[in-house]
Design a protein around this motif. Structure first.
Motif, PDB file in Angstrom:
ATOM      1  N   THR A  94       0.665  -1.245  -0.096  1.00  0.00           N
ATOM      2  CA  THR A  94       0.013   0.034   0.073  1.00  0.00           C
ATOM      3  C   THR A  94       0.715   1.308   0.166  1.00  0.00           C
ATOM      4  O   THR A  94       0.594   2.476  -0.816  1.00  0.00           O
ATOM      5  CB  THR A  94      -1.001  -0.104   1.120  1.00  0.00           C
ATOM      6  OG1 THR A  94      -1.998  -1.125   1.166  1.00  0.00           O
ATOM      7  CG2 THR A  94      -1.723   1.167   1.304  1.00  0.00           C
ATOM      8  N   ILE A  95       1.890   1.135   0.599  1.00  0.00           N
ATOM      9  CA  ILE A  95       2.786   2.534   0.707  1.00  0.00           C
ATOM     10  C   ILE A  95       3.487   2.680  -0.552  1.00  0.00           C
ATOM     11  O   ILE A  95       3.522   3.851  -1.078  1.00  0.00           O
ATOM     12  CB  ILE A  95       4.026   2.103   2.003  1.00  0.00           C
ATOM     13  CG1 ILE A  95       3.364   2.029   3.314  1.00  0.00           C
ATOM     14  CG2 ILE A  95       4.745   3.446   1.909  1.00  0.00           C
ATOM     15  CD1 ILE A  95       2.494   3.305   3.722  1.00  0.00           C
ATOM     16  N   LEU A  96       4.011   1.457  -1.253  1.00  0.00           N
ATOM     17  CA  LEU A  96       4.641   1.631  -2.303  1.00  0.00           C
ATOM     18  C   LEU A  96       3.504   2.203  -3.413  1.00  0.00           C
ATOM     19  O   LEU A  96       3.918   3.187  -4.278  1.00  0.00           O
ATOM     20  CB  LEU A  96       5.055   0.279  -2.826  1.00  0.00           C
ATOM     21  CG  LEU A  96       6.362  -0.092  -2.096  1.00  0.00           C
ATOM     22  CD1 LEU A  96       6.748  -1.534  -2.685  1.00  0.00           C
ATOM     23  CD2 LEU A  96       7.500   0.830  -2.484  1.00  0.00           C
ATOM     24  N   PHE A  97       2.279   1.823  -3.312  1.00  0.00           N
ATOM     25  CA  PHE A  97       1.289   2.145  -4.246  1.00  0.00           C
ATOM     26  C   PHE A  97       1.237   3.612  -4.046  1.00  0.00           C
ATOM     27  O   PHE A  97       0.933   4.364  -4.970  1.00  0.00           O
ATOM     28  CB  PHE A  97       0.023   1.291  -3.916  1.00  0.00           C
ATOM     29  CG  PHE A  97      -1.026   1.804  -4.741  1.00  0.00           C
ATOM     30  CD1 PHE A  97      -0.970   2.128  -6.220  1.00  0.00           C
ATOM     31  CD2 PHE A  97      -2.623   1.849  -4.373  1.00  0.00           C
ATOM     32  CE1 PHE A  97      -1.834   2.199  -7.152  1.00  0.00           C
ATOM     33  CE2 PHE A  97      -3.553   1.884  -5.129  1.00  0.00           C
ATOM     34  CZ  PHE A  97      -3.386   2.273  -6.578  1.00  0.00           C
ATOM     35  N   VAL A 193      -9.383   0.342  -2.487  1.00  0.00           N
ATOM     36  CA  VAL A 193      -7.972   0.576  -2.806  1.00  0.00           C
ATOM     37  C   VAL A 193      -8.149   1.679  -3.773  1.00  0.00           C
ATOM     38  O   VAL A 193      -7.340   2.410  -3.994  1.00  0.00           O
ATOM     39  CB  VAL A 193      -7.141  -0.572  -3.086  1.00  0.00           C
ATOM     40  CG1 VAL A 193      -5.639  -0.253  -3.593  1.00  0.00           C
ATOM     41  CG2 VAL A 193      -6.795  -1.280  -1.517  1.00  0.00           C
ATOM     42  N   MET A 194      -8.777   1.373  -5.075  1.00  0.00           N
ATOM     43  CA  MET A 194      -9.137   2.025  -5.780  1.00  0.00           C
ATOM     44  C   MET A 194      -9.430   3.729  -5.432  1.00  0.00           C
ATOM     45  O   MET A 194      -9.018   4.642  -6.145  1.00  0.00           O
ATOM     46  CB  MET A 194     -10.041   1.457  -7.037  1.00  0.00           C
ATOM     47  CG  MET A 194     -10.269   2.325  -8.327  1.00  0.00           C
ATOM     48  SD  MET A 194     -12.117   1.885  -9.184  1.00  0.00           S
ATOM     49  CE  MET A 194     -13.115   2.671  -7.933  1.00  0.00           C
ATOM     50  N   ALA A 195     -10.602   3.623  -4.632  1.00  0.00           N
ATOM     51  CA  ALA A 195     -11.098   4.873  -4.320  1.00  0.00           C
ATOM     52  C   ALA A 195      -9.982   5.679  -3.478  1.00  0.00           C
ATOM     53  O   ALA A 195      -9.759   6.760  -3.770  1.00  0.00           O
ATOM     54  CB  ALA A 195     -12.356   4.611  -3.422  1.00  0.00           C
ATOM     55  N   THR A 331      -5.350   3.245 -11.360  1.00  0.00           N
ATOM     56  CA  THR A 331      -5.616   2.545  -9.943  1.00  0.00           C
ATOM     57  C   THR A 331      -6.527   1.213 -10.207  1.00  0.00           C
ATOM     58  O   THR A 331      -6.412   0.528  -9.359  1.00  0.00           O
ATOM     59  CB  THR A 331      -6.081   3.503  -9.127  1.00  0.00           C
ATOM     60  OG1 THR A 331      -7.556   4.144  -9.667  1.00  0.00           O
ATOM     61  CG2 THR A 331      -5.303   4.471  -8.720  1.00  0.00           C
ATOM     62  N   ILE A 332      -7.339   1.412 -11.092  1.00  0.00           N
ATOM     63  CA  ILE A 332      -8.191   0.112 -11.531  1.00  0.00           C
ATOM     64  C   ILE A 332      -7.255  -0.931 -11.835  1.00  0.00           C
ATOM     65  O   ILE A 332      -7.514  -2.132 -11.172  1.00  0.00           O
ATOM     66  CB  ILE A 332      -9.329   0.463 -12.730  1.00  0.00           C
ATOM     67  CG1 ILE A 332     -10.391   1.307 -12.034  1.00  0.00           C
ATOM     68  CG2 ILE A 332      -9.741  -0.638 -13.113  1.00  0.00           C
ATOM     69  CD1 ILE A 332     -10.991   2.000 -13.423  1.00  0.00           C
ATOM     70  N   ILE A 333      -6.305  -0.823 -12.603  1.00  0.00           N
ATOM     71  CA  ILE A 333      -5.378  -1.924 -13.084  1.00  0.00           C
ATOM     72  C   ILE A 333      -4.410  -2.500 -12.118  1.00  0.00           C
ATOM     73  O   ILE A 333      -4.560  -3.605 -11.604  1.00  0.00           O
ATOM     74  CB  ILE A 333      -4.542  -1.419 -14.140  1.00  0.00           C
ATOM     75  CG1 ILE A 333      -5.460  -0.947 -15.469  1.00  0.00           C
ATOM     76  CG2 ILE A 333      -3.456  -2.414 -14.416  1.00  0.00           C
ATOM     77  CD1 ILE A 333      -4.679  -0.381 -16.862  1.00  0.00           C
ATOM     78  N   VAL A 334      -4.077  -1.560 -11.216  1.00  0.00           N
ATOM     79  CA  VAL A 334      -3.097  -1.941  -9.896  1.00  0.00           C
ATOM     80  C   VAL A 334      -4.076  -2.596  -8.895  1.00  0.00           C
ATOM     81  O   VAL A 334      -3.648  -3.638  -8.572  1.00  0.00           O
ATOM     82  CB  VAL A 334      -2.503  -0.938  -9.445  1.00  0.00           C
ATOM     83  CG1 VAL A 334      -1.612  -1.023  -8.221  1.00  0.00           C
ATOM     84  CG2 VAL A 334      -1.387  -0.122 -10.452  1.00  0.00           C
TER      85      VAL A 334
END
Length: 339
Positions: A94-97, A193-195, A331-334
């Protein structure tokens, strides 16, 4: 004489901005207005105060003080909302994202804006709001952008314009993402996560994540707060970068633009995470943060130049819109691939 005049102006400004902030906080908690958020409503109310110019003229000096100093205080208090243990439990992924989103989309939005002919100052403010956390990020980055006294008014106009852009686009994309939910075939965690990764304001992420249920809401908040955590290092890097891009020409040696109030933000996060505090007190401090930030936003609205606001924003809106579309797709793809 000057001190008495300033005190009188400050009291006028304090009362006016507090009123806007309290009303904004109330309206921001109402159905259908939560996606706009209390800070943006406070900004709009401050702009409406300009309809009565005598009040603005009396409070002019105090308005400048509140938009500057109360902003810093509000961001420090906002640190109590950031629970570092929750972020650590979310994992490195999550942090890397969040790091990729913040660094990548500040860079992308800024460069798109510059290609469209947007000024450096407005481009970096809009990029910061898009990449980090909306209005709070814009107001956190803004003190790092040093300008001459002659440029202060123009800088205020850019701040308001950037806030308006991310508020409008964030609200638009909140509605889009909620509408897309049935077609995305995501798990609750993936949708959250996407939101949290794609939306601009914390209020936007909460509104969208909440549409997917409790698990989705939790994922949205954690992802969004991971981006908020990066506000302090982003402010330092952007301050140093902007100083090299646009050095002041008054002959003075420029100091390293260290955002000391961000140290207060991090300290508040540490206290809120590791010091045993009653939940009611912690909630009260976070509410106070939004009241103080609301006052700063209202003060900003009271000082905006509408002619500049309407004439300078079209290209910046297009740049932020383009970047926001790319951010949503990314963000959808990841989210579907890694969460």
């Amino acid at each position: 004489m000057y001190t008495k005049f300033f005190e009188k102006s400050f009291y006028y400004a304090f009362g006016m901005t507090l009123l806007c902030s309290l009303v904004g906080s109330f309206l921001g908690g109402m159905p259908y207005l939560t996606i706009i958020g209390a800070l943006v409503i406070s900004l709009i109310l401050g702009m409406l105060f300009q309809l009565y110019r005598p009040a603005i003229d009396k409070a002019e000096m105090g308005i400048g003080f509140i938009s500057n100093k109360f902003l810093r205080l509000g961001i420090i208090l906002l640190g109590f909302k950031l629970n570092l243990i929750d972020l650590a439990n979310a994992g490195v992924k999550t942090i890397l994202f969040a790091i990729v989103i913040v660094s990548g989309f500040i860079f992308l939005t800024y460069n798109i804006a510059r290609k469209f002919g947007v000024s450096k100052r407005l481009a970096i403010l809009t990029a910061s709001g898009t990449g980090i956390c909306g209005a709070a990020a814009i107001m956190g980055i803004s003190p790092q952008i040093k300008v001459s006294k002659e440029e202060e008014t123009a800088k205020h106009n850019d701040e308001v314009l950037a806030v308006a852009i991310v508020a409008i686009l964030g609200t638009l994309f909140t509605l889009i993402e909620i509408a897309l939910k049935p077609m995305l075939h995501m798990s609750s965690t993936q949708f959250g996560v996407m939101a949290g990764g794609s939306l601009h304001e914390i209020a936007h992420a909460i509104a969208t994540g909440g549409a997917g249920g409790p698990i989705s809401l939790s994922a949205a908040i954690i992802t969004k707060l991971s981006r908020v955590l990066l506000l302090a290092p982003a402010a330092l890097v952007i301050g140093i970068w902007y100083q090299h891009q646009e050095p002041l020409t008054d002959g003075k040696k420029e100091k390293l633009p260290i955002p000391w109030f961000m140290a207060g933000f991090i300290l508040a996060s540490i206290i809120g995470t590791f010091v045993l505090m009653p939940a009611n007190l912690l909630n009260m401090l976070v509410k106070l943060a939004y009241i103080v930030l609301g006052m700063a936003m209202a003060a900003l609205g009271m000082s905006v130049n509408f002619k500049v606001f309407l004439s300078s924003g079209k290209k910046a809106v297009l740049a932020a819109l383009s970047s926001s579309v790319i951010l949503l797709i990314f963000t959808i793809i990841v989210s579907k691939s890694f969460f």
